[in-house]
Design an enzyme around this catalytic site. Sequence first.
Site, PDB file in Angstrom:
ATOM      1  N   ARG A 144      -7.030  -8.170  -9.153  1.00 28.69           N
ATOM      2  CA  ARG A 144      -7.742  -9.421  -9.443  1.00 28.69           C
ATOM      3  C   ARG A 144      -9.131  -9.098  -9.956  1.00 28.69           C
ATOM      4  NH1 ARG A 144     -11.244  -8.994  -5.247  1.00 28.69           N
ATOM      5  NH2 ARG A 144     -10.440  -8.183  -3.266  1.00 28.69           N
ATOM      6  N   LYS A 148       0.813  -1.220   0.000  1.00 27.40           N
ATOM      7  CA  LYS A 148       0.000   0.000   0.000  1.00 27.40           C
ATOM      8  C   LYS A 148       0.845   1.267   0.000  1.00 27.40           C
ATOM      9  CE  LYS A 148      -4.257  -1.817   2.086  1.00 27.40           C
ATOM     10  NZ  LYS A 148      -3.934  -3.238   2.069  1.00 27.40           N
ATOM     11  N   GLU A 160      -3.690   6.926   8.231  1.00 27.81           N
ATOM     12  CA  GLU A 160      -4.446   7.735   7.287  1.00 27.81           C
ATOM     13  C   GLU A 160      -5.561   8.477   8.007  1.00 27.81           C
ATOM     14  OE1 GLU A 160      -4.080   5.404   3.009  1.00 27.81           O
ATOM     15  OE2 GLU A 160      -5.961   5.314   4.131  1.00 27.81           O
TER      16      GLU A 160
END
Length: 495
Positions: free
Chosen positions: A292, A116, A200
């Site tokens: 995916r 990430k 975050e």
Amino acid sequence: MIEKVLIANRGEIALRVIRTCNALGIKTVAVYSDEDYNSLHVKKADESYHIGEAAPAKSYLNQEKILDVMLSSGTDAVHPGYGFLSENDDFARLCEKNKINFIGPSADSMNLCGDKMECKAAMLKAKVPTVPGSPGLVKDADEAEKIANDIGYPVLLKSVYGGGGRGIRLVTNDKELREGFETVTSESISAVGKSAIIVEKFLEKTRHIEYQMCRDHHGNAVHLFERECSIQRRNQKLIEQTPSPVVDASKREEIGELVVRAAEAVDYTNLGTAEFLRADNGEFYFIEINARLQVEHPISEMVSGLDFVKLQIDIANGEPLPFKQKDLKMNGYAIECRINAEDTFLDFAPSTGPVPDVTIPAGPNVRCDTYLYSGCTVSPFYDSLMAKLCTWGPTFEESRTRMLTALNDMYVQGVETSIPLYKTILNSEEYKKGELSTDFLKRYDMINRLTEDLKKEKEEKSEAALAAAIIHSEYFKSRVQNSDANSTSWKHKLD
């Protein structure tokens, strides 16, 4: 060209891939654990191979065992579905090393998307807006606390190696942060054997909106429109719809350009999803790429007219995209309800066991991807998702009412399901008006409203049953009164 595909997965997604392969004349190979011996994907594939015990670590996550089956069966490609090994770059690299076509992004691209922090850095470089937070990994709780105080509480502690709603904690003060830091660290180590945490800013009353993206090996990239995925529990999606109520044509084009830029920034090929949070002020912030096929891909297929698995296979075969962005048009509205085997009143705890009987909804513009059949079993070893119920309509209201009909038609005996909750949600005025947010269930007290709905439904059924009994009794009496000499004894029995 791909001639034989091994599906490194189980359940409804394995069946989904098999259907497209059958349509393309491609042979399929299924793998199964002890638990899945009688599963439909085992019966529907051209070949099936046992790969181990029920526990995923000893079967569906056993890379070497799956590789052995691929090599011995003459497989030239593998479709990972979603979950299990679908975003495991080591598995993708193992396939590449053995000259087996991995139907998905490259191992290097997947590795970048899975980290990430590295992915966020790539987005910042490509000028794709991201959520405010730590510029890199935080080394300890002290650093996390300093950053949290700089950007302001509440904040999210997120494991770089998390996914599917795991490895995330919302904290509102220093004490919660320190406790949460330890929890997220241990969860990450337990899941993947390592930990790396970022901080975050938590954006209140946000929407979760994702964009389907697609890029071939020739550098052609497009987006295949957005999906609204805001209705969630524990950061995991329950109901998805497309288009989003808050995305018009202009905004769709604006964010779509960012999505294409994001795909290029990580050299992504095949199908994937760029996920965003939309703040209450209308700003979009990139959060991650799912490397995916998504669980909710059927509703995007319904509004685009495309077969996404076929598109994946074509790209893996090296074919260029057969369309440009200007050729793609959205048609109508689609909704997906994830039919989970869960007890809503026990904090969505899994409900497992035999399913003696099941009724699958059908009809125009109704689609149900499922592994269920009468006599099957919902296993405690795997995800609680049993089916993906999808409806389409030329308008949102037609799609919504069609979904309510389909939910009423669906019957799964033996386990608790999320169906009653979905009926309460779809009937709510907030849902009809598109007033969605990631805290929808809590914000609008949906569990208590479900309780009231079930109580009302029970009372209505009792009244209906009593009315039916009275009608039946009166009818029976009239028959007896008009019968022969035996009527006296029958009337005595009735009285």
